[in-house]
Motif scaffolding. Structure first.
Motif, mmCIF file in Angstrom:
data_model
loop_
_atom_site.group_PDB
_atom_site.id
_atom_site.type_symbol
_atom_site.label_atom_id
_atom_site.label_comp_id
_atom_site.label_asym_id
_atom_site.label_seq_id
_atom_site.Cartn_x
_atom_site.Cartn_y
_atom_site.Cartn_z
ATOM 1 N N ILE A 248 33.986 30.841 0.869
ATOM 2 C CA ILE A 248 34.362 31.954 0.574
ATOM 3 C C ILE A 248 35.978 31.629 0.511
ATOM 4 C CG2 ILE A 248 34.464 33.925 1.563
ATOM 5 C CD1 ILE A 248 32.185 34.076 2.279
ATOM 6 N N GLY A 249 36.265 31.579 1.195
ATOM 7 C CA GLY A 249 38.319 31.423 1.020
ATOM 8 C C GLY A 249 38.560 31.997 -0.158
ATOM 9 N N PRO A 250 38.612 29.422 -1.622
ATOM 10 C CA PRO A 250 38.911 29.851 -2.422
ATOM 11 C C PRO A 250 38.873 31.205 -3.351
ATOM 12 C CG PRO A 250 38.174 28.351 -1.705
ATOM 13 C CD PRO A 250 37.650 29.346 -0.552
ATOM 14 N N VAL A 251 37.051 31.652 -3.615
ATOM 15 C CA VAL A 251 36.925 32.812 -3.597
ATOM 16 C C VAL A 251 37.175 33.966 -3.861
ATOM 17 C CG1 VAL A 251 34.881 33.512 -4.895
ATOM 18 C CG2 VAL A 251 34.444 31.660 -4.504
ATOM 19 N N LEU A 252 37.515 34.039 -2.776
ATOM 20 C CA LEU A 252 38.498 35.624 -2.463
ATOM 21 C C LEU A 252 40.343 35.023 -2.859
ATOM 22 C CD1 LEU A 252 37.495 36.210 0.724
ATOM 23 C CD2 LEU A 252 37.047 37.493 -0.836
ATOM 24 N N GLU A 253 40.613 34.559 -2.434
ATOM 25 C CA GLU A 253 42.420 33.851 -3.217
ATOM 26 C C GLU A 253 41.953 33.936 -5.167
ATOM 27 O OE1 GLU A 253 43.523 30.358 -2.048
ATOM 28 O OE2 GLU A 253 43.265 30.917 -0.059
ATOM 29 N N ILE A 255 39.339 36.158 -6.523
ATOM 30 C CA ILE A 255 39.364 36.797 -7.423
ATOM 31 C C ILE A 255 40.926 37.910 -6.838
ATOM 32 C CG2 ILE A 255 37.430 36.965 -7.223
ATOM 33 C CD1 ILE A 255 37.223 38.892 -4.785
ATOM 34 N N GLU A 256 41.641 37.614 -5.830
ATOM 35 C CA GLU A 256 42.596 38.376 -5.156
ATOM 36 C C GLU A 256 43.965 38.417 -6.336
ATOM 37 O OE1 GLU A 256 43.424 37.595 -1.534
ATOM 38 O OE2 GLU A 256 42.227 38.367 -0.109
ATOM 39 N N GLU A 257 44.058 36.764 -7.202
ATOM 40 C CA GLU A 257 44.480 37.115 -8.179
ATOM 41 C C GLU A 257 44.229 37.402 -9.057
ATOM 42 O OE1 GLU A 257 46.367 33.081 -9.033
ATOM 43 O OE2 GLU A 257 46.026 32.526 -6.934
ATOM 44 N N GLN A 258 44.868 39.025 -9.714
ATOM 45 C CA GLN A 258 43.171 39.207 -10.389
ATOM 46 C C GLN A 258 44.421 38.855 -12.193
ATOM 47 O OE1 GLN A 258 44.155 43.369 -11.026
ATOM 48 N NE2 GLN A 258 43.697 44.103 -8.838
ATOM 49 N N VAL A 259 44.910 38.570 -12.002
ATOM 50 C CA VAL A 259 45.756 37.292 -13.574
ATOM 51 C C VAL A 259 44.821 36.474 -14.223
ATOM 52 C CG1 VAL A 259 46.751 35.496 -12.134
ATOM 53 C CG2 VAL A 259 47.212 36.206 -14.575
ATOM 54 N N VAL A 260 43.211 35.726 -13.076
ATOM 55 C CA VAL A 260 42.917 34.542 -13.262
ATOM 56 C C VAL A 260 41.460 35.479 -13.455
ATOM 57 C CG1 VAL A 260 41.376 33.012 -12.063
ATOM 58 C CG2 VAL A 260 43.564 33.271 -11.134
ATOM 59 N N LEU A 261 41.163 36.246 -12.909
ATOM 60 C CA LEU A 261 39.941 37.033 -13.293
ATOM 61 C C LEU A 261 39.990 38.023 -14.835
ATOM 62 C CD1 LEU A 261 38.223 39.533 -9.811
ATOM 63 C CD2 LEU A 261 37.668 36.667 -11.874
ATOM 64 N N LEU A 262 41.379 38.838 -14.953
ATOM 65 C CA LEU A 262 41.413 39.176 -16.681
ATOM 66 C C LEU A 262 41.179 38.165 -17.912
ATOM 67 C CD1 LEU A 262 44.468 41.341 -15.004
ATOM 68 C CD2 LEU A 262 41.945 41.648 -16.769
#
Length: 343
Positions: A248-253, A255-262
């Motif tokens: 979960i930790g790496p996933v949360l990190e 998705i917190e970096e919006q640039v990754v999802l964008l």
């Protein structure tokens, strides 16, 4: 026939693993599914599926679980996407129909997606560079000041207050408004920037300087590219999904970096499949997302056609995901949001 039978076995393993969160054995497949073959045949089929890397044996369990490759084959061979229930369709209509502006639409959309799928939901704001000018409004707001309002066909609204150093009459404001819309309305934003260039020199002399300032402000709004905006909801669903705490930790990190999802959503816009796109496990290049799947769709004018949508929305969750239901929800919400924006 043997390939089709093994696909049926794989489909049964995926469905059972998603439903139970437990590795699936041959006895469970015989008990729960009418596969029409003997337990020995199912065991042989499972052995072949394992050799092909479509299922794997976790630890010392007697059962098997799908691999990323197995989920990919399952998704690629889906014959139909599960339709939403009448209650789910009503929920979409009820929640989105009263939205008052673009921000409200997207906030409601992301909450709705998280509720429907029980996953993390993300919605990308429409890019100004993919929009057209719907209307330009000028509003006098005091001595020597005018509010310039740019409205796009995707519902984006940009505002600038301009010091014009002159008290413009309602007639002059109306004339300038008409000229601005004549030049820009209906055109892509990049084209509108160019079309506005000569406008200030073509108006009456007493309006020329105010027109230059208004045009400069409008061009500034048109050139502004804010593609790095998105809204997100449902992060708590990750914990409820049964993902290992270590993962979960790496996933949360990530998705917190919006640039990754964008960046991921932008990449998925280039996927060859039209409509709903799916990235599974290690197909996601970011290290923090290799235990997750992302299901997304374009929305806006012509949603489903990668060349015409204005942004993307989707959900992120564990690879052990109910793909047919999730894909149906993403597709339905994208279509509804598209109708709202077009309307």
């Amino acid at each position: 026939m043997s390939d089709e039978r093994r696909l049926a076995v794989l489909r049964a393993i995926v469905e059972d693993y998603v439903a139970t969160h437990e590795p699936v054995g041959s006895k469970a497949l015989v008990d729960r599914h009418n596969l029409g073959v003997s337990p020995a045949t199912i065991r042989n089929d499972m052995a072949v599926l394992e050799e092909e890397g479509l299922i794997a044996q976790p630890h010392t369990s007697a059962g098997r679980v799908p691999t990323d490759k197995g989920y990919r084959l399952f998704v690629d061979r889906l014959s139909e996407v599960k339709p939403l229930s009448p209650a789910e369709r009503r929920a979409i209509t009820t929640l989105l129909q009263d939205a008052v502006d673009l921000d409200d639409v997207l906030e409601r959309t992301v909450r709705l997606l998280a509720q429907l799928t029980h996953q993390v939901a993300v919605v990308q704001y429409p890019s100004l560079t993919r929009s057209r000018v719907r209307h330009v409004e000028l509003v006098p707001v005091g001595a020597g000041r005018v509010l310039v309002v740019l409205i796009t066909d995707t519902g984006r609204v940009e505002q600038r207050t301009v010091e014009v150093d002159a008290d413009l009459s309602e007639e002059l404001v109306g004339q300038l408004r008409a000229r601005l819309n004549e030049a820009a309305a209906g055109h892509p934003l990049q084209d509108a920037v160019t079309r506005l260039e000569p406008l200030a020199e073509s108006v009456r002399p007493e309006v020329r300087e105010p027109a230059r300032r208004v045009v400069a402000a409008l061009q500034g709004a048109l050139r502004q590219q804010r593609e790095d905006r998105m809204v997100m909801a449902g992060a708590a669903n990750l914990a409820r999904a049964g993902i290992d705490f270590a993962a979960i930790g790496p996933v949360l990190e990530a998705i917190e970096e919006q640039v990754v999802l964008l960046r991921l959503l932008s990449e998925m816009a280039d996927d060859p499949a039209s409509g709903v796109s799916v990235r599974i496990g290690h197909e996601n290049l970011h290290e923090g997302l290799v235990t997750t799947s992302v299901v997304s769709s374009g929305y806006g004018v012509g949603a489903g056609d990668a060349g015409s949508h204005v942004a993307r929305l989707g959900v992120l969750g564990p690879t052990r995901m109910d793909y047919p239901t999730t894909m149906a929800a993403v597709r339905a919400v994208a279509r509804y949001v598209s109708r709202i924006l077009v309307g």
